[in-house]
Design a protein around this motif. Structure first.
Motif, short mmCIF file in Angstrom:
data_model
loop_
_atom_site.label_atom_id
_atom_site.label_comp_id
_atom_site.label_asym_id
_atom_site.label_seq_id
_atom_site.Cartn_x
_atom_site.Cartn_y
_atom_site.Cartn_z
N VAL A 1 -8.53 4.05 -2.67
CA VAL A 1 -9.42 4.50 -1.63
C VAL A 1 -9.07 6.12 -1.52
N PHE A 2 -9.89 7.03 -1.71
CA PHE A 2 -9.52 8.36 -1.59
C PHE A 2 -10.79 9.40 -1.27
N ILE A 3 -10.32 10.47 -1.06
CA ILE A 3 -11.39 11.69 -1.05
C ILE A 3 -11.03 12.53 -1.92
N PHE B 1 -17.53 17.13 -3.14
CA PHE B 1 -16.59 16.67 -2.29
C PHE B 1 -17.08 15.16 -2.12
N SER B 2 -16.11 14.31 -2.17
CA SER B 2 -16.54 13.01 -2.32
C SER B 2 -15.62 11.93 -1.63
N VAL B 3 -16.24 11.01 -1.41
CA VAL B 3 -15.42 9.77 -0.76
C VAL B 3 -15.69 8.56 -1.83
N ASN B 4 -14.61 8.02 -2.45
CA ASN B 4 -14.31 7.15 -3.60
C ASN B 4 -13.68 5.91 -3.39
N GLY B 5 -14.00 4.96 -4.01
CA GLY B 5 -13.20 3.56 -4.16
C GLY B 5 -13.08 2.97 -5.57
N ASP C 1 -18.33 22.31 -27.63
CA ASP C 1 -18.53 23.68 -27.64
C ASP C 1 -18.56 24.57 -26.54
N ARG C 2 -17.90 23.99 -25.50
CA ARG C 2 -17.85 24.86 -24.09
C ARG C 2 -16.27 24.51 -23.67
N ILE C 3 -15.92 25.26 -22.59
CA ILE C 3 -14.90 25.28 -22.14
C ILE C 3 -14.98 24.87 -20.64
N VAL C 4 -14.26 23.89 -20.38
CA VAL C 4 -14.39 23.75 -18.94
C VAL C 4 -13.01 23.74 -18.22
N ASN C 5 -12.91 24.42 -17.15
CA ASN C 5 -11.80 24.76 -16.19
C ASN C 5 -11.98 23.73 -14.86
N SER C 6 -11.23 23.19 -14.58
CA SER C 6 -11.54 22.16 -13.45
C SER C 6 -10.27 22.15 -12.55
N LEU C 7 -10.51 22.10 -11.07
CA LEU C 7 -9.43 21.81 -10.49
C LEU C 7 -9.78 20.67 -9.21
N SER C 8 -8.89 19.79 -9.03
CA SER C 8 -9.28 18.62 -8.25
C SER C 8 -7.98 18.25 -7.07
N LEU C 9 -8.40 18.23 -5.94
CA LEU C 9 -7.53 17.83 -4.88
C LEU C 9 -7.91 16.24 -4.47
N ARG C 10 -6.71 15.47 -4.51
CA ARG C 10 -7.08 14.07 -3.95
C ARG C 10 -6.27 13.53 -2.83
N LEU C 11 -6.53 12.79 -1.75
CA LEU C 11 -5.79 12.26 -0.92
C LEU C 11 -6.31 10.61 -0.82
N GLY C 12 -5.31 9.88 -0.61
CA GLY C 12 -5.88 8.54 -0.84
C GLY C 12 -4.67 7.40 -0.40
N ARG C 13 -5.12 5.94 -0.57
CA ARG C 13 -4.35 4.94 -0.52
C ARG C 13 -4.44 3.96 -1.57
N GLN D 1 0.65 -1.14 -0.05
CA GLN D 1 0.13 0.11 0.08
C GLN D 1 0.75 1.12 -0.10
N ARG D 2 0.34 2.25 -0.82
CA ARG D 2 1.24 3.62 -0.81
C ARG D 2 0.05 4.69 -0.37
N ASN D 3 0.34 5.47 0.34
CA ASN D 3 -0.38 6.81 0.60
C ASN D 3 0.03 7.78 -0.42
N LEU D 4 -1.01 8.60 -0.86
CA LEU D 4 -0.76 9.61 -1.95
C LEU D 4 -1.58 10.87 -2.10
N ALA D 5 -1.12 11.90 -2.38
CA ALA D 5 -1.82 13.21 -2.42
C ALA D 5 -1.41 13.52 -3.82
N ALA D 6 -2.48 14.22 -4.61
CA ALA D 6 -2.55 14.63 -5.84
C ALA D 6 -3.15 15.83 -6.03
N MET D 7 -2.92 16.53 -6.99
CA MET D 7 -3.84 17.79 -7.59
C MET D 7 -3.69 17.83 -9.08
#
Length: 603
Positions: free
Chosen positions: A391-393, A412-416, A368-380, A353-359
């Motif tokens: 598994v990450f938030i 804001f979500s909790v995911n697997g 036909d549209r422009i989507v700008n997005s920013l996401s932050l993720r913490l998980g294992r 297992q590895r702990n990770l943080a990502a952006m």
């Protein structure tokens, strides 16, 4: 008298000289003929009742081999006659390797009107011999009570059982496999003390006698690590997965070696024990490593059918600030997609297992549209050869700009995520299946809709199967967002279809619910594909031709989902880094053809 003597002597010398000249003249052609003997051309015909026996003789019989040599190296007529006389005995020896121990062979020479004589080999193989009896005996520590499970396994898995047809190839393979099994399961010094195949020609039977000397049972001892300069020894030893004193098994060492390779800290890894009988009670485990560079930068330029031309820049630091972590930064600058990714992850733990943080920051201009997005993720994350679990938030903010105006949203979500792979080759699968399940639950907000809770699921399945000379694969994808109709969600959490890995014949993300003449993300998704392919030719086994049919759509709800169809043909190159695909597909709903290009597999 003196003059008479001189005259006689002169005559004698003259005759001798003539004889000498004549002798030299006579011997020169003979020497020339001996230096260059005449080459005899011939035809060979092998008559055997079974194709495999005929192929065996055509491959190994001297008379057949000489026909494949350059003409200058072929035998003379004298040598050809000698090979013909020896051919029956040689053929019988070859047939014995296939289990025919009482074969009758004739080598007949037939005169022909042409300059090439015909040599006919007539084979009457007789009845093939079969195994009648297999006798095992053991010596060494395997003969003790503790070795009983392995003894039983060796005998129960022995492939040449009674009534099986005997061949030299099967005999050799069976012995090698049994020895490999014994060495892999605790006895690395195992060897055959004796092996004997007793042939009873009159009964067409073979009795096998095997005696295995296992040597001592090895146990694992201390870990000895070589090759470390920058990385801590703990990053290696904690991944062993076994404790000193445990019985040796090749599988345990191979799994340890694989875990070290997956750390991506080493360019080369070799794990083995010190094979010394005197150290069998605690054999040192030798770990030889070559460290990867602590920093690595790569650049790339290319084209993707979905998002156009692109340039990528990536930097990897395997020990930033001396910390036991890996840091990766990647810039992806494309025509329709621009993104920046940063990820920091710890070295693998004993259970991989590895702990990770990502952006991730991205701008998507593909529609036909422009989507700008920013996401932050913490998980294992836990990675193994066949399975992966994450598994990450996640926290996401998005801004969508189109002719309809601007929409701001977030979640804001909790995911697997769970991935299962059961394929013959991860990069180039041709048999097996893969599955990926994504589940998430969270809360969303929007500038044009109500805030509220949501759930999200996505299932991807792929199946691969060889069908003779053809190879079939099928895939399907099911997605659903669970939320009240009034709740607004970021575009990145909704579904769209179309593109290389979705429905070919349609543009990337071009399929979805239509609002004000524009395709937008939907809350329900289904896509499916069926494809058959085969190598273009025997000379190009890695180049395949393929035909396919795709279907799918995204919609606000499954009741409104009306799949569209795309079909076409393409070329596959099964390269060492994965399949490269070039497809020409027609969208049935649009009547237009599109070219699709992609590398890699979906799961």
């Amino acid at each position: 008298m003196t003059g008479l003597r001189l005259l006689c002597a002169a005559l004698a010398l003259g005759l001798g000289g003539c004889a000498l000249l004549r002798s030299e003249a006579d011997t020169r052609p003979a020497a020339k003929a001996e230096a260059a003997p005449l080459v005899q051309a011939y035809e060979l015909q092998i008559e055997a009742p079974a194709a495999n026996l005929r192929e065996l003789l055509e491959e190994h019989l001297d008379l057949a081999r000489f026909q494949r040599t350059p003409e200058a190296e072929r035998p003379s007529s004298v040598e050809l006659d000698r090979l013909r006389l020896l051919a029956p005995a040689q053929a019988r020896s070859l047939l014995e390797t296939a289990g025919y121990f009482d074969a009758q062979v004739e080598a007949l020479l037939e005169a022909r009107d042409s300059s090439k004589p015909l040599i006919r080999i007539k084979v009457t193989p007789g009845t093939p011999s079969r195994v009648r009896l297999v006798t095992w005996s053991f010596q060494g520590e395997i003969a003790a009570a503790a070795g009983a499970p392995l003894r039983e396994a060796l005998q129960s898995n022995w492939p040449l059982e009674a009534e099986y047809r005997f061949t030299q190839t099967r005999w050799s393979t069976a012995k090698s496999e049994a020895l490999v099994r014994a060495r892999a399961q605790g006895y690395p010094l195992a060897r055959w003390a004796t092996t004997e195949a007793q042939v009873h020609t009159a009964e067409q039977a073979v009795d096998l006698d095997l005696k295995l000397d296992s040597g001592p049972l090895f146990h694992l001892g201390e870990l000895r690590v070589e090759g470390l300069e920058f990385y801590p020894a703990e990053a290696v030893t904690r991944l062993a997965g076994f404790a000193p004193g445990q019985a040796y098994s090749e599988k345990a060492l191979l799994e340890f070696q694989e875990r070290l390779q997956k750390t991506q800290l080493f360019d080369a890894v070799a794990v083995d024990i010190q094979r010394d009988a005197e150290l069998a009670a605690a054999a040192p485990v030798l770990i030889k490593l070559r460290e990867s560079p602590r920093q690595q930068a790569t650049t790339g330029i290319g084209y993707h059918a979905n998002t156009g031309q692109r340039v990528t820049l990536e930097h990897l630091h395997r020990q930033p600030f001396g910390l036991p972590v890996r840091a990766r930064t990647k810039l992806d600058l494309g025509r329709d997609l621009r993104a920046a990714d940063m990820e920091v992850s710890s070295y693998p733990q004993p259970d991989m297992q590895r702990n990770l943080a990502a952006m991730r920051a991205a701008q998507d201009r593909s529609g036909d549209r422009i989507v700008n997005s920013l996401s932050l993720r913490l998980g294992r994350l836990r990675e193994t050869t066949d399975d992966e679990r994450l598994v990450f938030i996640d926290a996401t903010r998005a801004r969508e700009t189109s002719a309809l105006g601007e929409i701001r949203s977030g979640a804001f979500s909790v995911n697997g995520n769970w991935t299962r792979r059961r394929v013959d080759n991860i990069l180039l699968p041709s048999d097996g299946h893969t599955a990926r399940l994504e589940l998430g639950i969270g809360r969303a907000d929007s500038s044009v809709a109500q805030n509220g809770s949501f759930g999200r699921s996505l299932l991807k399945l792929a199946w691969y199967k060889p069908l003779g000379n053809w190879y079939a694969n099928a895939r399907t994808e099911l997605g659903q967002v669970f939320a009240a109709d009034s709740v607004g969600l970021p575009e990145t959490l909704l579904f769209r279809a179309g593109g290389d890995e979705s429905v070919r014949g349609y543009a990337y993300h071009d399929l979805g619910p239509i609002k004000n003449g524009m395709a937008v993300g939907g809350r329900s998704l289904w896509t499916g594909s069926v494809e058959v392919a085969r190598p273009v030719s025997e000379d190009l086994p890695s180049v395949w031709g393929a035909v396919f049919v795709d279907a799918g759509q995204a919609a606000e709800r499954f009741g409104d989902l009306k799949p569209v169809v795309g079909w076409g043909a393409g070329v596959r190159w099964r390269s060492p880094v994965g399949p490269l695909r070039l497809d020409l597909a027609r969208g049935q709903a649009t009547g237009r053809w599109r070219l699709h290009f992609s590398v890699g597999i979906a799961l």
